[in-house]
Design an enzyme around this catalytic site. Sequence first.
Site, mmCIF file in Angstrom:
data_model
loop_
_atom_site.group_PDB
_atom_site.id
_atom_site.type_symbol
_atom_site.label_atom_id
_atom_site.label_comp_id
_atom_site.label_asym_id
_atom_site.label_seq_id
_atom_site.Cartn_x
_atom_site.Cartn_y
_atom_site.Cartn_z
ATOM 1 C CB ALA A 66 -0.942 0.062 1.212
ATOM 2 C CB CYS A 67 3.962 2.143 1.922
ATOM 3 S SG CYS A 67 4.838 3.601 2.005
ATOM 4 N N GLY A 68 3.704 1.656 -1.194
ATOM 5 C CA GLY A 68 4.596 1.746 -2.453
ATOM 6 C C GLY A 68 3.567 2.215 -3.649
#
Length: 461
Positions: free
Chosen positions: A384-386
Amino acid sequence: MNLTLDHTTLHRAAKYFMDSGKAASHEAAMNLLQQFGLTIYVGEEIRSSAAHQIALLTIVNVTRRTLLGGVEVIGLPDCDSLTALAPNTGLKEAVMALGGTPVAVARPEWPTALIGSVEDYSNKDTAWRVTWEGWRAGAAPLMIGDRLSEDNSMALAPALAAAVCAGEVFSHYAGDHPMAGRRTAGLSLWQPGADWLDVDESEPELAFLPSNLWIIGLGNLGQAFAWLLALMPYETPQELQLVLQDYDRIAPSNDSTSLLSYKHDTNKMKARVVADWLDKRGFTTFIEERRFGPWTKRHADEPGVALCGVDNALARSALDQAGFPLIVEAGLGGGPQAFRSLGIHTFPSSRTAAEIWAKQVALADTSTEDMPAYQALKKSGIDACGLTQLASRTVGVPFVGLIAACLAMSELLRRLHGGKAFEFIAGSTATLQDIEFGTLHAPPYAHGYTRAMPMGWPTAP
């Protein structure tokens, strides 16, 4: 070399097709770009005209970063490079170093750009003439037939013409403007908003150049500033004192947007790469590797004119607190609908920098994570962060940055030559005929200047 896809490796033109939904995956977006190519024909003028060489080297440098199928040049003779863009080398070698390929036969499926007097060329249905005169420049489809005198009176003009042509070629491939390839497109740097094809007898020949500048931000815009400075006809380049401020390192993605960035420079400090490029062309540079903000204060002996190309609202809102007598700021749009937008602000002005940008500091960008290309990345296993980092990057293409840089640089040159001072200029490279602007009264330019070589051009140091 295959690079793992993340926010540092994402090709910023590919992101346009991802964000707009035109490509269902990153791979599909890259495949589109790899189908884009350009054939450039050059006339006999290329041997002896620095202006025509500037147009050629600029369009090669700009287009090879977005047209990943290739940029090929026909008619290129064995001759010397005449400008500081490529010192101490041949023109063919300079073209190849920038990513172009000299060829003898054109690819019939590619569109065409003409520089100089060319009579025999392919794909006459999709072809542009790169043309300029005085402070005016642009691109005209061959079917329309407009051509200016292509003189040597204003150093920025051939570079501007090349950038405008690159923008029209990209729009042709992207299919997002029905008139691309069927309209003229251009600008007057002396009278923004005027018809660039009309003769303007008030345009002066370039006679004065700035001698002290502080460049804030060395990404897309900052590197475009450096490219344009190398075009200027400085008789003694050492007379230009440059402070170069940036704290960031080059990432692979910068190769897709910034004129002096290459993948082999990954992880090098931007300020050092740009300084090295300018030093090799005889300029005097000083490096400032820290963030710009309210804490930045100019010393009285340092350059009094700042050219700003940062994309950070917090830094922009502090521009007029640093003690510069004159600031010219350039900014670009970023989303799939706005990446062709550009804006110029100057200070002092009727509003402070904080009044213009303070409200943007906390604004969140519109998310594109729901577009098919990002959902495909999510399904492939990206965390999700990427995914958020990828989606938050801006769309970017070098021709918009270069056109904005031409407008910013011309603000200094116009004031040096007694022309109008502009408080703001705003527009889009998709509709250059609809530039908006506001003028202001400004005192005579008193921030250091040197004389330009009469009707001359820079030579390799």
